[in-house]
Motif scaffolding. Structure first.
Motif, PDB file in Angstrom:
ATOM      1  N   ARG A  96      42.985  48.329  43.021  1.00 50.90           N
ATOM      2  CA  ARG A  96      43.771  47.228  43.588  1.00 50.90           C
ATOM      3  C   ARG A  96      42.947  46.441  44.600  1.00 50.90           C
ATOM      4  O   ARG A  96      43.050  45.216  44.679  1.00 50.90           O
ATOM      5  N   THR A  97      42.134  47.132  45.379  1.00 49.64           N
ATOM      6  CA  THR A  97      41.252  46.442  46.319  1.00 49.64           C
ATOM      7  C   THR A  97      40.290  45.539  45.569  1.00 49.64           C
ATOM      8  O   THR A  97      40.045  44.402  45.959  1.00 49.64           O
ATOM      9  N   HIS A  98      39.752  46.025  44.472  1.00 51.65           N
ATOM     10  CA  HIS A  98      38.814  45.225  43.695  1.00 51.65           C
ATOM     11  C   HIS A  98      39.523  44.036  43.041  1.00 51.65           C
ATOM     12  O   HIS A  98      38.930  42.964  42.905  1.00 51.65           O
ATOM     13  N   ALA A  99      40.773  44.242  42.621  1.00 53.03           N
ATOM     14  CA  ALA A  99      41.516  43.132  42.035  1.00 53.03           C
ATOM     15  C   ALA A  99      41.707  42.023  43.062  1.00 53.03           C
ATOM     16  O   ALA A  99      41.583  40.836  42.742  1.00 53.03           O
ATOM     17  N   TRP A 100      42.006  42.402  44.293  1.00 57.57           N
ATOM     18  CA  TRP A 100      42.151  41.416  45.372  1.00 57.57           C
ATOM     19  C   TRP A 100      40.832  40.691  45.621  1.00 57.57           C
ATOM     20  O   TRP A 100      40.795  39.472  45.780  1.00 57.57           O
ATOM     21  N   LEU A 101      39.732  41.430  45.606  1.00 54.86           N
ATOM     22  CA  LEU A 101      38.422  40.819  45.820  1.00 54.86           C
ATOM     23  C   LEU A 101      38.072  39.882  44.672  1.00 54.86           C
ATOM     24  O   LEU A 101      37.575  38.768  44.882  1.00 54.86           O
ATOM     25  N   ARG A 102      38.358  40.303  43.447  1.00 55.04           N
ATOM     26  CA  ARG A 102      38.081  39.448  42.292  1.00 55.04           C
ATOM     27  C   ARG A 102      38.859  38.140  42.376  1.00 55.04           C
ATOM     28  O   ARG A 102      38.348  37.072  42.034  1.00 55.04           O
ATOM     29  N   ALA A 103      40.110  38.222  42.825  1.00 50.21           N
ATOM     30  CA  ALA A 103      40.915  37.008  42.957  1.00 50.21           C
ATOM     31  C   ALA A 103      40.332  36.075  44.014  1.00 50.21           C
ATOM     32  O   ALA A 103      40.322  34.856  43.851  1.00 50.21           O
ATOM     33  N   ALA A 104      39.818  36.655  45.100  1.00 50.08           N
ATOM     34  CA  ALA A 104      39.291  35.843  46.198  1.00 50.08           C
ATOM     35  C   ALA A 104      37.999  35.131  45.811  1.00 50.08           C
ATOM     36  O   ALA A 104      37.760  34.001  46.227  1.00 50.08           O
ATOM     37  N   VAL A 105      37.167  35.798  45.007  1.00 52.04           N
ATOM     38  CA  VAL A 105      35.863  35.197  44.669  1.00 52.04           C
ATOM     39  C   VAL A 105      35.881  34.492  43.324  1.00 52.04           C
ATOM     40  O   VAL A 105      34.882  33.876  42.929  1.00 52.04           O
ATOM     41  N   GLY A 106      37.014  34.554  42.621  1.00 50.39           N
ATOM     42  CA  GLY A 106      37.054  34.041  41.262  1.00 50.39           C
ATOM     43  C   GLY A 106      36.665  32.585  41.117  1.00 50.39           C
ATOM     44  O   GLY A 106      35.818  32.234  40.291  1.00 50.39           O
ATOM     45  N   ARG A 107      37.262  31.699  41.931  1.00 47.51           N
ATOM     46  CA  ARG A 107      37.009  30.266  41.778  1.00 47.51           C
ATOM     47  C   ARG A 107      35.541  29.903  42.018  1.00 47.51           C
ATOM     48  O   ARG A 107      34.923  29.240  41.176  1.00 47.51           O
ATOM     49  N   PRO A 108      34.938  30.318  43.142  1.00 47.06           N
ATOM     50  CA  PRO A 108      33.519  29.975  43.331  1.00 47.06           C
ATOM     51  C   PRO A 108      32.602  30.649  42.318  1.00 47.06           C
ATOM     52  O   PRO A 108      31.578  30.067  41.921  1.00 47.06           O
ATOM     53  N   ALA A 109      32.962  31.853  41.878  1.00 49.55           N
ATOM     54  CA  ALA A 109      32.116  32.544  40.907  1.00 49.55           C
ATOM     55  C   ALA A 109      32.159  31.848  39.551  1.00 49.55           C
ATOM     56  O   ALA A 109      31.125  31.693  38.885  1.00 49.55           O
ATOM     57  N   VAL A 110      33.339  31.423  39.141  1.00 48.94           N
ATOM     58  CA  VAL A 110      33.459  30.697  37.864  1.00 48.94           C
ATOM     59  C   VAL A 110      32.702  29.375  37.929  1.00 48.94           C
ATOM     60  O   VAL A 110      31.990  28.990  36.987  1.00 48.94           O
ATOM     61  N   ARG A 111      32.812  28.660  39.063  1.00 50.12           N
ATOM     62  CA  ARG A 111      32.093  27.400  39.220  1.00 50.12           C
ATOM     63  C   ARG A 111      30.582  27.627  39.166  1.00 50.12           C
ATOM     64  O   ARG A 111      29.849  26.875  38.526  1.00 50.12           O
ATOM     65  N   LEU A 112      30.112  28.695  39.827  1.00 49.20           N
ATOM     66  CA  LEU A 112      28.686  29.005  39.809  1.00 49.20           C
ATOM     67  C   LEU A 112      28.214  29.336  38.397  1.00 49.20           C
ATOM     68  O   LEU A 112      27.132  28.914  37.975  1.00 49.20           O
ATOM     69  N   ALA A 113      29.022  30.081  37.653  1.00 53.07           N
ATOM     70  CA  ALA A 113      28.659  30.433  36.279  1.00 53.07           C
ATOM     71  C   ALA A 113      28.524  29.188  35.410  1.00 53.07           C
ATOM     72  O   ALA A 113      27.597  29.072  34.604  1.00 53.07           O
ATOM     73  N   LYS A 114      29.420  28.223  35.607  1.00 51.79           N
ATOM     74  CA  LYS A 114      29.360  27.002  34.810  1.00 51.79           C
ATOM     75  C   LYS A 114      28.174  26.134  35.204  1.00 51.79           C
ATOM     76  O   LYS A 114      27.466  25.587  34.350  1.00 51.79           O
ATOM     77  N   LEU A 115      27.932  25.971  36.499  1.00 49.37           N
ATOM     78  CA  LEU A 115      26.828  25.138  36.962  1.00 49.37           C
ATOM     79  C   LEU A 115      25.477  25.728  36.595  1.00 49.37           C
ATOM     80  O   LEU A 115      24.542  24.997  36.231  1.00 49.37           O
ATOM     81  N   SER A 116      25.356  27.047  36.691  1.00 46.08           N
ATOM     82  CA  SER A 116      24.074  27.695  36.426  1.00 46.08           C
ATOM     83  C   SER A 116      23.874  28.029  34.956  1.00 46.08           C
ATOM     84  O   SER A 116      22.753  28.314  34.526  1.00 46.08           O
TER      85      SER A 116
END
Length: 231
Positions: A96-116
């Motif tokens: 559950r802690t990891h799910a919360w962390l994934r939700a918090a970093v999801g938007r910038p991580a997805v944007r980074l994946a697309k840009l890079s």
């Protein structure tokens, strides 16, 4: 110099206290070693095999296993020992802690994946290693080599930013043919709570992407700012 012996008694008490703490650490280390081998085993383990894998005396193993069974962390099955229901609850809590962390970093991580156009990973500290808790596929939609649950030992850039205080790092990701550029994700109080990394086969290309990685990690940190669950 005359003395009433109180300094000697104090020294002896200190020595006994240190010995007690050392025994406590030893017992705790043995219990965790047993839980680790039980969790890694594909089937239940007999007493002798559990002792061998954990590197403990058989008598110590039996005593610790019975204590772990008594608290629900392990259980005595028909053919041997396995992890118990408490172990599962602990894993669920961490999940559950990891799910919360994934939700918090999801938007910038997805944007980074697309840009890079590269795969992005998020890792947290796990002892002296890094546990990958999230992966985000890049533009190519290639499945990440480092999937959630992968444990990375040093040296990797993710280790450098989580444990060595690096604000950015570039190097091998210890995955076949891949390099990694990474940056730390900070909690509002300044603690490093995770590492964000981008994966690729060309170190020179990743060197040019380091700025984007740092920006994405900073954005992820801002996503964490309003969350009361960062402790």
């Amino acid at each position: 110099m005359l003395t009433d012996g109180s300094d000697v008694r104090l020294t002896e008490a200190d020595a006994e206290g240190e010995a007690g703490r050392a025994r406590g650490r030893s017992v705790l280390a043995g219990a965790f070693a047993l839980l680790e081998v039980l969790a890694d085993a594909e089937a239940e383990l007999g007493l002798t095999e559990a002792a061998r894998r954990a590197g403990l005396p058989k008598s110590t193993t039996h005593r610790l296993l019975e204590q772990l069974c008594g608290m629900g962390a392990a259980e005595h099955r028909i053919r041997g020992y396995g992890v118990g229901p408490m172990f599962g609850r602990l894993c669920e809590g961490r999940g559950r802690t990891h799910a919360w962390l994934r939700a918090a970093v999801g938007r910038p991580a997805v944007r980074l994946a697309k840009l890079s156009r590269s795969d992005v990973v998020v890792g947290v500290s796990s002892g002296s290693e890094v546990l990958v808790v999230a992966t985000f596929a890049g533009h190519s939609a290639r499945l990440p080599v480092l999937r959630p649950g992968t444990v990375l030992a040093s040296p990797t850039p993710l280790v450098d930013v989580l444990f060595n205080g690096a604000e950015e790092a570039l190097g091998s990701a210890r995955a076949a043919g891949l390099s990694c550029a990474a940056a730390p994700i900070h909690a509002p109080d300044g603690r490093v709570v995770a590492a964000l990394g981008v994966l690729g086969s060309c170190p020179a290309e990743l060197a040019r992407l380091r700025y984007l990685v740092v920006l994405a990690a900073g954005e992820a940190a801002r996503e964490l700012t309003g969350s009361p669950r960062v402790r």
